[in-house]
Design a protein around this motif. Structure first.
Motif, PDB file in Angstrom:
ATOM      1  N   SER A 153      10.384  -1.210   3.966  1.00 46.94           N
ATOM      2  CA  SER A 153      10.141  -0.477   2.730  1.00 46.94           C
ATOM      3  C   SER A 153       8.733  -0.770   2.248  1.00 46.94           C
ATOM      4  O   SER A 153       7.960  -1.456   2.895  1.00 46.94           O
ATOM      5  CB  SER A 153      11.193  -0.859   1.675  1.00 46.94           C
ATOM      6  N   GLY A 154       8.408  -0.247   1.060  1.00 45.02           N
ATOM      7  CA  GLY A 154       7.060  -0.457   0.560  1.00 45.02           C
ATOM      8  C   GLY A 154       7.024  -0.410  -0.950  1.00 45.02           C
ATOM      9  O   GLY A 154       8.052  -0.716  -1.586  1.00 45.02           O
ATOM     10  N   GLY A 155       5.912   0.168  -1.442  1.00 45.97           N
ATOM     11  CA  GLY A 155       4.890   0.949  -0.811  1.00 45.97           C
ATOM     12  C   GLY A 155       5.416   2.044   0.122  1.00 45.97           C
ATOM     13  O   GLY A 155       6.568   2.414   0.081  1.00 45.97           O
ATOM     14  N   GLY A 159       0.817  -1.215   0.000  1.00 48.17           N
ATOM     15  CA  GLY A 159       0.000   0.000   0.000  1.00 48.17           C
ATOM     16  C   GLY A 159       0.841   1.251   0.000  1.00 48.17           C
ATOM     17  O   GLY A 159       1.902   1.311   0.635  1.00 48.17           O
ATOM     18  N   CYS A 160       0.393   2.231  -0.774  1.00 48.68           N
ATOM     19  CA  CYS A 160       1.104   3.509  -0.847  1.00 48.68           C
ATOM     20  C   CYS A 160       0.098   4.612  -1.147  1.00 48.68           C
ATOM     21  O   CYS A 160      -0.846   4.407  -1.914  1.00 48.68           O
ATOM     22  CB  CYS A 160       2.180   3.473  -1.937  1.00 48.68           C
ATOM     23  N   ASP A 161       0.326   5.763  -0.531  1.00 49.63           N
ATOM     24  CA  ASP A 161      -0.538   6.922  -0.774  1.00 49.63           C
ATOM     25  C   ASP A 161      -0.076   7.701  -2.003  1.00 49.63           C
ATOM     26  O   ASP A 161      -0.716   8.686  -2.377  1.00 49.63           O
ATOM     27  CB  ASP A 161      -0.572   7.830   0.460  1.00 49.63           C
ATOM     28  N   TYR A 162       1.024   7.296  -2.619  1.00 51.63           N
ATOM     29  CA  TYR A 162       1.507   7.903  -3.857  1.00 51.63           C
ATOM     30  C   TYR A 162       1.315   6.922  -5.007  1.00 51.63           C
ATOM     31  O   TYR A 162       1.108   5.731  -4.800  1.00 51.63           O
ATOM     32  CB  TYR A 162       3.007   8.225  -3.758  1.00 51.63           C
ATOM     33  N   ARG A 163       1.481   7.426  -6.196  1.00 50.40           N
ATOM     34  CA  ARG A 163       1.525   6.570  -7.384  1.00 50.40           C
ATOM     35  C   ARG A 163       2.507   7.228  -8.361  1.00 50.40           C
ATOM     36  O   ARG A 163       2.107   7.906  -9.309  1.00 50.40           O
ATOM     37  CB  ARG A 163       0.132   6.431  -7.995  1.00 50.40           C
ATOM     38  N   CYS A 164       3.797   7.037  -8.104  1.00 53.86           N
ATOM     39  CA  CYS A 164       4.825   7.674  -8.929  1.00 53.86           C
ATOM     40  C   CYS A 164       4.847   7.051 -10.325  1.00 53.86           C
ATOM     41  O   CYS A 164       4.678   5.835 -10.474  1.00 53.86           O
ATOM     42  CB  CYS A 164       6.191   7.525  -8.266  1.00 53.86           C
ATOM     43  N   TRP A 221       7.165   6.320 -12.252  1.00 52.18           N
ATOM     44  CA  TRP A 221       8.225   5.350 -12.516  1.00 52.18           C
ATOM     45  C   TRP A 221       8.414   4.368 -11.357  1.00 52.18           C
ATOM     46  O   TRP A 221       9.481   3.756 -11.227  1.00 52.18           O
ATOM     47  CB  TRP A 221       9.552   6.047 -12.801  1.00 52.18           C
ATOM     48  N   CYS A 222       7.387   4.190 -10.550  1.00 54.08           N
ATOM     49  CA  CYS A 222       7.514   3.298  -9.385  1.00 54.08           C
ATOM     50  C   CYS A 222       8.020   1.921  -9.815  1.00 54.08           C
ATOM     51  O   CYS A 222       7.501   1.319 -10.750  1.00 54.08           O
ATOM     52  CB  CYS A 222       6.164   3.150  -8.696  1.00 54.08           C
ATOM     53  N   ASP A 223       9.045   1.429  -9.096  1.00 56.08           N
ATOM     54  CA  ASP A 223       9.577   0.101  -9.423  1.00 56.08           C
ATOM     55  C   ASP A 223       9.084  -0.962  -8.438  1.00 56.08           C
ATOM     56  O   ASP A 223       9.623  -2.062  -8.387  1.00 56.08           O
ATOM     57  CB  ASP A 223      11.120   0.126  -9.464  1.00 56.08           C
TER      58      ASP A 223
HETATM   59  S1  SF4 Z   1       8.066   5.097  -5.816  1.00 51.40           S
HETATM   60 FE1  SF4 Z   1       7.682   4.867  -3.607  1.00 51.40          FE
HETATM   61  S2  SF4 Z   1       6.326   6.563  -3.081  1.00 51.40           S
HETATM   62 FE2  SF4 Z   1       6.246   6.327  -5.298  1.00 51.40          FE
HETATM   63  S3  SF4 Z   1       4.474   4.971  -5.680  1.00 51.40           S
HETATM   64 FE3  SF4 Z   1       6.312   3.677  -5.577  1.00 51.40          FE
HETATM   65  S4  SF4 Z   1       6.413   3.008  -3.442  1.00 51.40           S
HETATM   66 FE4  SF4 Z   1       5.004   4.762  -3.505  1.00 51.40          FE
END
Ligand code: SF4
Length: 245
Positions: free
Chosen positions: A85-87, A37-42, A44-46
């Motif tokens: 880490s996450g998320g 789970g993440c409150d962002y949606r970047c 280029w999220c890997d």
């Molecule tokens: S890069 Fe990090 S902050 Fe951005 S969506 Fe992915 S996990 Fe979330």
């Protein structure tokens, strides 16, 4: 049993020991606990498998005892650094896990974008704040970021880590570092090739990453920005975007 020990933590994966591949602890053996789970949606999220709600059914609700059984099994019972880490791990109730691990001699590092602050940040050993630059498509809430710093004050070692893809990101990194001149800053060339989440053999554009690395080194040295440290993602160079290493 305390409420903190019984709290349900959404876990995407637990793996290791491997080395920490980036930032202040690069090269250090660690076990990873990746929360879901993440409150962002970047853009280029890997780590989409720990972000996209499409994968929510793979995020297991686990108690401290359940997580700890896996961490101790993976580490052979020998204390080491546990990387959270996450998320975004800051949205999970991790205070009980940190207290439990400390009682057994383990240390904890957590990386977050700095959008959600928790009282238990002060109990960490290392806090990496990684605000996301313009190329992510996300906007930084600096008030929330500073709340994270306030709650962590007097506790962990704190560092900034900023991914840089282009000139706008670089300017953002300079501004962020100028806001917090006392924090060590790590710059990391961006990785443009997030894998499909289930692709274990995901390849990356190593040439592109190294081109950005060289460009970034030139920028930092030409600007006489001698406080910045430029590092690639070591795990990406070794294993590409493969999961669980
Ligand atoms: S890069 Fe990090 S902050 Fe951005 S969506 Fe992915 S996990 Fe979330």
């Amino acid at each position: 049993m305390s409420a903190a020990r019984e709290a349900q933590i959404r876990v995407s994966e637990i793996f290791g020991p491997t080395i920490q591949g980036e930032g202040v602890l690069i090269g250090l053996p660690t076990v990873f606990v990746r929360t879901g789970g993440c409150d962002y949606r970047c853009s280029w999220c890997d780590s989409l498998h720990a972000v996209d709600s499409e994968y929510r059914d793979q995020w297991l609700p686990m108690t401290v005892d359940g997580i700890w059984a896996e961490v101790t099994q993976l580490s052979g019972g020998k204390p080491l650094m546990v990387s959270l880490s996450g998320g975004n791990p800051a949205i999970q109730p991790l205070g009980g896990l940190i207290a439990h691990g400390h009682a057994h001699g383990y240390k904890f590092a957590l990386e977050t974008q700095g959008s959600v602050a928790k009282e238990w940040f002060a109990d960490l050993d290392v806090l990496v704040l990684s605000p996301k630059p313009p190329s992510s498509g996300m906007a930084t809430d600096w008030d929330a970021f500073e709340h994270c710093l306030r709650l962590a004050a007097g506790g962990p070692d704190i560092a900034l880590k900023i991914v840089v893809f282009d000139d706008r990101d670089y300017a953002y990194a300079r501004e962020a570092s100028a806001r917090y001149p006392d924090l060590p800053v790590y710059l990391q060339p961006g990785n443009h090739t997030p894998p499909p989440p289930d692709d274990d053999d995901a390849r990356v554009d190593i040439d592109g990453i190294m081109d950005r690395m060289l460009w970034l080194v030139d920028k930092v040295t030409e600007d006489r920005w001698f406080e910045a440290r430029v590092l690639p993602q070591l795990h990406v160079l070794l294993w590409g975007n493969k999961r669980g290493v």
